[in-house]
Each structure stands twice: as structure tokens, then as C-alpha cells.
Design a protein around this motif. Structure first.
Motif, mmCIF file in Angstrom:
data_model
loop_
_atom_site.group_PDB
_atom_site.id
_atom_site.type_symbol
_atom_site.label_atom_id
_atom_site.label_comp_id
_atom_site.label_asym_id
_atom_site.label_seq_id
_atom_site.Cartn_x
_atom_site.Cartn_y
_atom_site.Cartn_z
ATOM 1 N N ARG A 192 20.431 42.814 27.820
ATOM 2 C CA ARG A 192 19.752 41.740 27.275
ATOM 3 C C ARG A 192 18.437 41.994 26.930
ATOM 4 N NH1 ARG A 192 20.845 36.620 31.205
ATOM 5 N NH2 ARG A 192 19.859 35.718 29.490
ATOM 6 N N MET A 193 17.746 43.007 28.025
ATOM 7 C CA MET A 193 16.637 43.333 27.702
ATOM 8 C C MET A 193 16.369 44.122 25.947
ATOM 9 S SD MET A 193 14.957 44.243 31.037
ATOM 10 C CE MET A 193 13.357 45.065 30.399
ATOM 11 N N LEU A 194 17.221 45.013 26.204
ATOM 12 C CA LEU A 194 17.408 45.769 24.944
ATOM 13 C C LEU A 194 18.138 45.123 23.284
ATOM 14 C CD1 LEU A 194 18.540 49.018 26.732
ATOM 15 C CD2 LEU A 194 16.296 48.759 25.731
ATOM 16 N N GLY A 195 18.431 43.896 23.694
ATOM 17 C CA GLY A 195 19.142 43.312 22.591
ATOM 18 C C GLY A 195 20.584 43.932 22.309
ATOM 19 N N ILE A 196 21.459 44.430 23.220
ATOM 20 C CA ILE A 196 22.691 44.930 22.962
ATOM 21 C C ILE A 196 23.534 43.864 23.117
ATOM 22 C CG2 ILE A 196 24.408 46.664 23.543
ATOM 23 C CD1 ILE A 196 22.119 48.333 24.671
ATOM 24 N N LYS A 197 24.424 43.520 22.256
ATOM 25 C CA LYS A 197 25.175 42.383 22.276
ATOM 26 C C LYS A 197 26.433 42.843 22.404
ATOM 27 C CE LYS A 197 21.871 39.294 19.825
ATOM 28 N NZ LYS A 197 21.731 38.302 18.759
ATOM 29 N N GLY A 198 27.664 41.964 22.566
ATOM 30 C CA GLY A 198 29.026 41.964 22.515
ATOM 31 C C GLY A 198 29.703 42.394 21.247
ATOM 32 N N GLN A 199 30.929 42.180 21.431
ATOM 33 C CA GLN A 199 31.686 42.710 20.115
ATOM 34 C C GLN A 199 31.736 41.982 19.133
ATOM 35 O OE1 GLN A 199 33.353 45.473 19.886
ATOM 36 N NE2 GLN A 199 34.948 45.233 18.482
ATOM 37 N N ARG A 200 31.522 40.535 19.278
ATOM 38 C CA ARG A 200 31.394 39.482 18.358
ATOM 39 C C ARG A 200 29.962 39.184 18.130
ATOM 40 N NH1 ARG A 200 35.653 38.668 21.450
ATOM 41 N NH2 ARG A 200 34.373 36.904 22.462
ATOM 42 N N GLY A 201 28.990 39.648 18.681
ATOM 43 C CA GLY A 201 27.346 39.533 18.380
ATOM 44 C C GLY A 201 27.100 38.570 19.408
ATOM 45 N N GLU A 202 27.925 38.500 20.610
ATOM 46 C CA GLU A 202 27.166 37.491 21.807
ATOM 47 C C GLU A 202 26.519 38.054 22.610
ATOM 48 O OE1 GLU A 202 30.186 38.770 21.438
ATOM 49 O OE2 GLU A 202 31.125 39.080 23.118
ATOM 50 N N VAL A 203 25.425 37.141 23.277
ATOM 51 C CA VAL A 203 24.863 37.785 24.290
ATOM 52 C C VAL A 203 25.683 37.747 25.555
ATOM 53 C CG1 VAL A 203 22.729 37.622 25.829
ATOM 54 C CG2 VAL A 203 22.640 37.061 23.560
ATOM 55 N N ILE A 204 25.928 38.805 26.297
ATOM 56 C CA ILE A 204 26.597 38.841 27.482
ATOM 57 C C ILE A 204 25.890 38.368 28.912
ATOM 58 C CG2 ILE A 204 28.192 40.475 28.973
ATOM 59 C CD1 ILE A 204 28.624 42.275 26.701
ATOM 60 N N GLU A 205 26.405 37.435 29.116
ATOM 61 C CA GLU A 205 25.769 36.674 30.519
ATOM 62 C C GLU A 205 26.373 36.911 31.800
ATOM 63 O OE1 GLU A 205 25.144 32.849 28.614
ATOM 64 O OE2 GLU A 205 22.951 33.362 28.014
ATOM 65 N N ASN A 206 27.452 37.335 31.845
ATOM 66 C CA ASN A 206 28.425 37.510 32.902
ATOM 67 C C ASN A 206 28.362 38.735 33.334
ATOM 68 O OD1 ASN A 206 30.504 37.385 34.872
ATOM 69 N ND2 ASN A 206 31.607 35.763 33.832
ATOM 70 N N SER A 207 28.062 39.326 34.511
ATOM 71 C CA SER A 207 28.093 40.759 34.728
ATOM 72 C C SER A 207 29.515 41.042 35.143
ATOM 73 C CB SER A 207 27.376 40.954 35.948
ATOM 74 O OG SER A 207 27.620 40.152 37.293
ATOM 75 N N LYS A 208 30.390 40.285 35.433
ATOM 76 C CA LYS A 208 31.786 40.486 35.730
ATOM 77 C C LYS A 208 32.435 41.037 34.437
ATOM 78 C CE LYS A 208 32.728 37.504 39.537
ATOM 79 N NZ LYS A 208 33.567 36.190 40.102
ATOM 80 N N THR A 209 31.989 40.724 32.991
ATOM 81 C CA THR A 209 32.397 41.273 31.834
ATOM 82 C C THR A 209 32.157 42.433 31.865
ATOM 83 O OG1 THR A 209 31.993 38.904 30.817
ATOM 84 C CG2 THR A 209 32.407 40.737 29.293
ATOM 85 N N VAL A 210 30.955 42.953 32.076
ATOM 86 C CA VAL A 210 30.292 44.522 32.149
ATOM 87 C C VAL A 210 31.083 45.224 33.086
ATOM 88 C CG1 VAL A 210 28.408 45.719 32.311
ATOM 89 C CG2 VAL A 210 28.009 43.693 31.225
ATOM 90 N N GLN A 211 31.160 44.694 34.049
ATOM 91 C CA GLN A 211 32.279 45.462 35.298
ATOM 92 C C GLN A 211 33.542 45.740 34.694
ATOM 93 O OE1 GLN A 211 31.858 44.067 39.216
ATOM 94 N NE2 GLN A 211 34.116 44.438 39.714
ATOM 95 N N ARG A 212 34.209 44.710 34.145
ATOM 96 C CA ARG A 212 35.533 44.583 33.741
ATOM 97 C C ARG A 212 35.951 45.725 32.663
ATOM 98 N NH1 ARG A 212 36.169 39.957 33.070
ATOM 99 N NH2 ARG A 212 36.073 39.818 30.600
ATOM 100 N N GLU A 213 35.033 45.358 31.436
ATOM 101 C CA GLU A 213 35.126 46.124 30.152
ATOM 102 C C GLU A 213 34.648 47.778 30.113
ATOM 103 O OE1 GLU A 213 37.571 43.117 28.870
ATOM 104 O OE2 GLU A 213 37.185 44.790 27.732
ATOM 105 N N ALA A 214 33.546 47.707 30.912
ATOM 106 C CA ALA A 214 32.760 48.882 30.770
ATOM 107 C C ALA A 214 32.715 49.648 31.887
ATOM 108 C CB ALA A 214 31.161 48.634 30.173
ATOM 109 N N LEU A 215 32.940 49.310 33.221
ATOM 110 C CA LEU A 215 32.274 50.138 34.395
ATOM 111 C C LEU A 215 33.407 50.445 35.247
ATOM 112 C CD1 LEU A 215 28.725 48.963 34.987
ATOM 113 C CD2 LEU A 215 29.242 50.543 33.558
#
Length: 255
Positions: free
Chosen positions: A220-243
Motif C-alpha cells: 500500500r505504501m509503494l502503490g502496488i495494486k492487485g490484478q484489476r488495479g484495486e488496493v489490496i486491503e485484506n492480508s489473507k489475500t496476500v497470504q493465499r495468493e502470494a505467500l
């Protein structure tokens, strides 16, 4: 005496234009080296017109894909690199070996030249450094890896590589919005690696949940957004999709 036909090229690497005469038109696609910088270019028939050199350079490291209106047209790269580098085949492969990955990132197709190395001495040195690092990673953390994962490793270790793969990814993105040049999950894992190494340096370790939250905050600080240009506001999304699992967490020491 055979008719002499004029061929020419414009090198995108250094901007040099050159020409030569050949006895017939059978060399229309012959690859030659730029007389100034040595970069790989392809001859095209030159009738002296302003468009004579349009899109006739083979990438090494760049290829000019601007249309006659001067605007970029990345989509032209897709069939070019799919044919020359078997790009889609390697991208879809679930098991790319360290040497194959290093060759691909240095613009060598293992299907055509299984033992190939860059001709330029500096590129060859960078290729060997990459191969050393990739081999070490594979030895320390065995397992099948995709080309995308090798690119992440190269970027994380700041290893230099040929830009063709980035150009092909942009072309892929232009034809398929779901395939971005660098997916947000790649950035997420890069951030996670930085956080993990920072923690290791001071002798602490976070949980997967903790890293997911911290990565989300950094994104969020770096302005990195999701696939559709949305701000990712749920850490579970990061956990599930990336980590989680083999995507990142499984490869990290927990002690």
C-alpha cells in the motif's frame, strides 16, 4: 555477372545504419552483426525509402517495434519470441532447470542450443554468475521451478539478464490482461524476501500471518495494486495468493 541487391539494417542497440550488397535476394533474413557495436541485426532489402529499415532488427538486447506512426506496438513481440525463443512453451513449463533458466534469460533457446552461452564476454560472465546462483538455489532448496520463479530469483539477487523476456511479457500483457509484466504477487514475494532477510539479520522471525500483514502494508505504501488495479486491503489475500505453501513460506527456514 549476378545482379547485386542492396540490403540494410538499423541497429536499435547503438543506432548505426549500415548496408551491404549481395548477389541475390535469398539472404533477406540473414542475421549479421552491427559493424559498430557488434549487436545482432537482420538484413532487409533496402530500396532507399524512409521505411526501408522498419522493424528489421533482431533484438539484442532491444528490438524496434514502433509502427509507422512512431507509437509502440508491443504485441508484435508475441509471435516473434514464441517462434524464436519458444517463449510460451518455457513459460508454461512446470519444471525449468537452472541451466535452462539461465540460458533463457540470456536469450538462448535450450531447444535449439542445449549448451549455448552468450557470445559477448561481459554477457557470458553475467550468464555464468547467474548459473552459479541458480545452481546454488536449486541445491539448497530442491524442487521443480517455473521460469517465472527463476526470474523472481534473478531480480531478488539483482542479477543482470537480457531484456527480451520483459519485452515478451509486455507483449503477453498487451494480448491478455490477465498476464501482467510482473504480477502483484511477484512484488509481494520480493517484499516478503526483504522483510525475511531483515528479520534474519537481527535474529527474529515472524509468522506467515505476520509477514502477510507487513507485506500488505508495504504494498500500500509503494502503490502496488492487485490484478484489476484495486488496493489490496485484506492480508489473507496476500497470504493465499502470494505467500502460503510452496509459493513462498514453505521455502523459508522457521528457526
Amino acid at each position: 555477372m549476378a545482379t547485386q541487391i542492396r540490403f540494410g539494417y538499423r541497429c536499435v542497440t547503438c543506432g548505426t545504419t549500415g548496408d551491404t550488397f549481395l548477389p541475390d535476394d535469398s539472404r533477406d533474413a540473414k542475421a549479421v552483426a552491427c559493424t559498430d557495436c557488434g549487436g545482432s541485426v537482420t538484413l532487409a532489402r533496402n530500396d532507399g525509402s524512409p521505411d526501408a529499415f522498419q522493424s528489421n532488427c533482431r533484438p539484442g538486447p532491444e528490438i524496434d517495434v514502433r509502427g509507422r506512426d512512431g507509437r509502440s506496438n508491443d504485441a508484435r513481440f508475441l509471435p516473434f519470441f514464441d517462434d524464436l525463443m519458444s517463449a510460451s512453451f518455457w513459460w508454461d513449463s512446470t519444471g525449468v532447470e537452472p541451466q535452462q533458466a539461465a540460458m533463457l534469460l540470456w536469450y538462448i533457446n535450450p531447444l535449439d542450443d542445449p549448451e549455448g552461452t552468450p557470445a559477448d564476454s561481459e554477457d557470458n560472465r553475467a550468464y555464468r554468475a547467474m548459473l552459479h546462483e541458480f545452481t546454488a538455489v536449486q541445491k539448497a532448496q530442491p524442487g521443480a521451478r517455473r521460469l517465472e520463479q527463476w526470474i523472481e530469483i534473478a531480480q531478488h539477487k539483482r542479477l543482470r539478464y537480457n531484456s527480451w523476456i520483459d519485452q515478451w511479457l509486455r507483449a503477453r500483457s498487451a494480448s491478455d490482461a490477465a498476464a501482467r509484466v510482473v504480477h502483484w504477487t511477484v512484488h509481494a514475494r520480493q517484499i516478503a524476501n526483504v522483510l525475511y532477510e531483515r528479520d534474519t539479520a537481527i535474529g527474529v522471525r515472524d509468522s506467515l500471518i505476520g509477514y502477510s500483514r507487513r507485506v500488505m502494508d508495504e504494498m500500500r505504501m509503494l502503490g502496488i495494486k492487485g490484478q484489476r488495479g484495486e488496493v489490496i486491503e485484506n492480508s489473507k489475500t496476500v497470504q493465499r495468493e502470494a505467500l502460503q505453501g510452496t509459493k513462498w513460506w514453505q521455502q523459508k527456514a522457521k528457526n
